[in-house]
Write a protein that holds these residues in place. Structure first.
Motif, mmCIF file in Angstrom:
data_model
loop_
_atom_site.group_PDB
_atom_site.id
_atom_site.type_symbol
_atom_site.label_atom_id
_atom_site.label_comp_id
_atom_site.label_asym_id
_atom_site.label_seq_id
_atom_site.Cartn_x
_atom_site.Cartn_y
_atom_site.Cartn_z
ATOM 1 N N ALA A 51 34.426 30.959 41.285
ATOM 2 C CA ALA A 51 34.784 29.545 41.299
ATOM 3 C C ALA A 51 33.709 28.662 41.944
ATOM 4 O O ALA A 51 33.561 27.489 41.584
ATOM 5 C CB ALA A 51 36.106 29.366 42.026
ATOM 6 N N GLU A 97 30.860 22.245 42.074
ATOM 7 C CA GLU A 97 30.169 20.947 42.030
ATOM 8 C C GLU A 97 30.321 20.238 40.687
ATOM 9 O O GLU A 97 29.924 19.074 40.552
ATOM 10 C CB GLU A 97 28.688 21.142 42.378
ATOM 11 N N PHE A 129 39.536 28.506 44.344
ATOM 12 C CA PHE A 129 40.885 29.046 44.535
ATOM 13 C C PHE A 129 41.346 28.974 45.979
ATOM 14 O O PHE A 129 42.473 28.648 46.265
ATOM 15 C CB PHE A 129 40.925 30.513 44.085
ATOM 16 N N ARG A 130 40.426 29.316 46.882
ATOM 17 C CA ARG A 130 40.871 29.526 48.248
ATOM 18 C C ARG A 130 40.500 28.395 49.209
ATOM 19 O O ARG A 130 40.686 28.506 50.391
ATOM 20 C CB ARG A 130 40.363 30.886 48.755
ATOM 21 N N HIS A 143 38.446 37.346 33.517
ATOM 22 C CA HIS A 143 39.811 36.909 33.856
ATOM 23 C C HIS A 143 40.409 36.000 32.780
ATOM 24 O O HIS A 143 41.388 35.306 33.036
ATOM 25 C CB HIS A 143 39.822 36.200 35.219
ATOM 26 N N PHE A 162 47.712 38.408 38.011
ATOM 27 C CA PHE A 162 47.737 39.487 39.005
ATOM 28 C C PHE A 162 48.637 40.606 38.482
ATOM 29 O O PHE A 162 49.712 40.353 37.944
ATOM 30 C CB PHE A 162 48.208 38.970 40.361
ATOM 31 N N THR A 192 31.391 33.512 44.757
ATOM 32 C CA THR A 192 32.681 34.221 44.789
ATOM 33 C C THR A 192 32.944 34.743 46.192
ATOM 34 O O THR A 192 32.024 35.198 46.880
ATOM 35 C CB THR A 192 32.748 35.339 43.716
ATOM 36 N N SER A 193 34.212 34.681 46.608
ATOM 37 C CA SER A 193 34.555 35.014 47.992
ATOM 38 C C SER A 193 34.688 36.515 48.218
ATOM 39 O O SER A 193 34.798 36.960 49.356
ATOM 40 C CB SER A 193 35.864 34.320 48.372
ATOM 41 N N ASN A 229 25.710 32.070 47.682
ATOM 42 C CA ASN A 229 27.033 31.491 47.942
ATOM 43 C C ASN A 229 26.910 30.374 48.970
ATOM 44 O O ASN A 229 25.883 30.232 49.631
ATOM 45 C CB ASN A 229 27.986 32.586 48.453
ATOM 46 N N GLU A 273 28.675 30.209 51.627
ATOM 47 C CA GLU A 273 28.783 30.851 52.941
ATOM 48 C C GLU A 273 28.871 32.365 52.711
ATOM 49 O O GLU A 273 29.171 32.783 51.592
ATOM 50 C CB GLU A 273 30.056 30.349 53.648
ATOM 51 N N ALA A 281 25.523 25.838 45.088
ATOM 52 C CA ALA A 281 25.038 26.567 43.905
ATOM 53 C C ALA A 281 24.024 25.749 43.108
ATOM 54 O O ALA A 281 23.064 26.318 42.578
ATOM 55 C CB ALA A 281 26.230 26.945 43.018
HETATM 56 P P1 OAD Z 1 37.319 31.749 45.632
HETATM 57 O O1 OAD Z 1 37.947 30.405 45.666
HETATM 58 O O2 OAD Z 1 38.021 32.875 46.296
HETATM 59 O O3 OAD Z 1 35.873 31.677 46.293
HETATM 60 C C1 OAD Z 1 34.952 30.700 45.955
HETATM 61 C C2 OAD Z 1 33.669 30.955 46.720
HETATM 62 O O4 OAD Z 1 32.733 29.981 46.309
HETATM 63 C C3 OAD Z 1 33.802 30.860 48.230
HETATM 64 O O5 OAD Z 1 33.159 31.976 48.852
HETATM 65 C C4 OAD Z 1 33.079 29.552 48.591
HETATM 66 O O6 OAD Z 1 32.388 29.630 49.818
HETATM 67 C C5 OAD Z 1 32.087 29.467 47.451
HETATM 68 N N1 OAD Z 1 31.689 28.090 47.128
HETATM 69 C C6 OAD Z 1 32.427 26.946 47.186
HETATM 70 N N2 OAD Z 1 31.720 25.882 46.803
HETATM 71 C C7 OAD Z 1 30.483 26.352 46.473
HETATM 72 C C8 OAD Z 1 29.281 25.732 46.009
HETATM 73 N N3 OAD Z 1 29.201 24.420 45.792
HETATM 74 N N4 OAD Z 1 28.198 26.528 45.800
HETATM 75 C C9 OAD Z 1 28.259 27.867 46.030
HETATM 76 N N5 OAD Z 1 29.362 28.503 46.460
HETATM 77 C C10 OAD Z 1 30.462 27.759 46.686
HETATM 78 O O7 OAD Z 1 37.024 32.059 44.097
HETATM 79 P P2 OAD Z 1 36.681 33.414 43.372
HETATM 80 O O8 OAD Z 1 35.929 34.331 44.281
HETATM 81 O O9 OAD Z 1 36.084 33.070 42.073
HETATM 82 O O10 OAD Z 1 41.559 35.409 39.738
HETATM 83 O O11 OAD Z 1 38.110 34.005 43.113
HETATM 84 C C11 OAD Z 1 38.223 35.217 42.423
HETATM 85 C C12 OAD Z 1 39.508 35.287 41.666
HETATM 86 O O12 OAD Z 1 40.589 34.999 42.543
HETATM 87 C C13 OAD Z 1 39.673 34.226 40.593
HETATM 88 O O13 OAD Z 1 39.022 34.545 39.385
HETATM 89 C C14 OAD Z 1 41.153 34.208 40.408
HETATM 90 C C15 OAD Z 1 41.577 34.204 41.852
HETATM 91 O O14 OAD Z 1 42.761 34.738 42.144
HETATM 92 C C16 OAD Z 1 42.515 35.351 38.791
HETATM 93 O O15 OAD Z 1 43.033 34.327 38.439
HETATM 94 C C17 OAD Z 1 42.867 36.694 38.208
#
Ligand code: OAD
Length: 237
Positions: free
Chosen positions: A10, A15, A21-22, A113, A155, A180-181, A205, A207, A223
């Motif tokens: 995500a 941007e 998501f989180r 996904h 899920f 991705t987190s 990332n 962070e 990013a």
């Molecule tokens: P998360 O929301 O868990 O993590 C997003 C990550 O992006 C975090 O580590 C932020 O620090 C980072 N981030 C935020 N803004 C940013 C930026 N401008 N540049 C760079 N990094 C940035 O999202 P995902 O890891 O994608 O699954 O989540 C994984 C999966 O969890 C999703 O695909 C979804 C969710 O549950 C399903 O729906 C099956």
């Protein structure tokens, strides 16, 4: 260095205006994950779930690919070996960025996904392009007796094209994780598979992620800044 696998999450679309998501303003805001992102939630309240994804599908009209999506599209064209982008994102921003560059044989994109702009028949499992809202009574184009569900991996369901991803990870020489987190498996385990294959591993990332210590090279920042800079360095080597 020949074959590259890139995992995106995500953070690469943040941007562009797609919420992560989180974060506190995250996608699940106002909804319990169990209600909108599980097969049980869909069975209990199909209208709520369809509306949730209808809103996200409509939101795609308001957003556009950013410099990070475009940098990966450029890498796909200019890198002399294979490039596979595996995204956890259900938006179409990678697709749109890649549509702006010439088609290249060595490039691949997998939405592990699922995709907001596709719908799946509840009876046959067949998938088709879908840009409109889906209602609980929308009839499937594949069967008069069936309806449609969002083509989203919920899920408890198996991510898509895992065999293709596993094969690419087993032979890649560079693995890059972007935005991705590291909370959700199997994607969070890709870095370990790439390390077993002897690949160089890079995290880009905002962070440090949960799995930060598994990456040999790490760059932190937005990013749209760190991804184009990384691609530039890679291509000028
Ligand atoms: P998360 O929301 O868990 O993590 C997003 C990550 O992006 C975090 O580590 C932020 O620090 C980072 N981030 C935020 N803004 C940013 C930026 N401008 N540049 C760079 N990094 C940035 O999202 P995902 O890891 O994608 O699954 O989540 C994984 C999966 O969890 C999703 O695909 C979804 C969710 O549950 C399903 O729906 C099956």
């Amino acid at each position: 260095m020949n074959s590259i696998v890139i995992l995106t999450g995500a953070g690469i679309s943040a941007e562009s205006g797609v919420p992560t998501f989180r974060a506190s303003d995250g996608l699940w805001c106002g909804h319990r994950v169990e209600d909108v992102a599980t097969p049980e939630g869909f069975e209990a309240n199909p209208a709520l779930v369809q509306d949730f994804y209808n809103e996200r599908r409509r939101q795609l009209r308001e957003v556009a690919p950013n410099a990070a999506h475009r940098a990966l599209a450029r890498l796909g064209v200019e890198w002399p070996g294979d490039v596979l982008v595996v995204t956890q994102n259900v938006d179409d921003l990678h697709d749109r960025a890649h549509a702006e560059v010439p088609e290249t044989e060595g490039f691949g994109l997998i939405h592990m996904h699922g995709e907001l702009l596709k719908a799946r028949c509840t009876e046959t499992g067949q998938v088709c392009d879908w840009r409109d809202d889906i209602r609980p009574d929308t009839v499937s184009p594949f069967s008069d007796d069936a309806t449609l569900r969002p083509h989203i991996v919920w899920f408890g369901e198996m991510p898509l094209a895992m065999h293709v991803i596993e094969r690419a990870l087993a032979k890649c020489s560079l693995f890059v994780s972007i935005g991705t987190s590291g909370n959700v498996y199997p994607a969070a385990g890709f870095v370990s598979a790439a390390r077993r294959a002897g690949a160089h591993t890079v995290e880009l990332n905002l962070e440090p992620s949960l799995g930060q210590s598994l990456f040999e090279e790490r760059h932190y920042g937005p990013a749209t800044e760190i991804v184009p800079a990384f691609v530039e360095r890679l291509l000028s080597r």
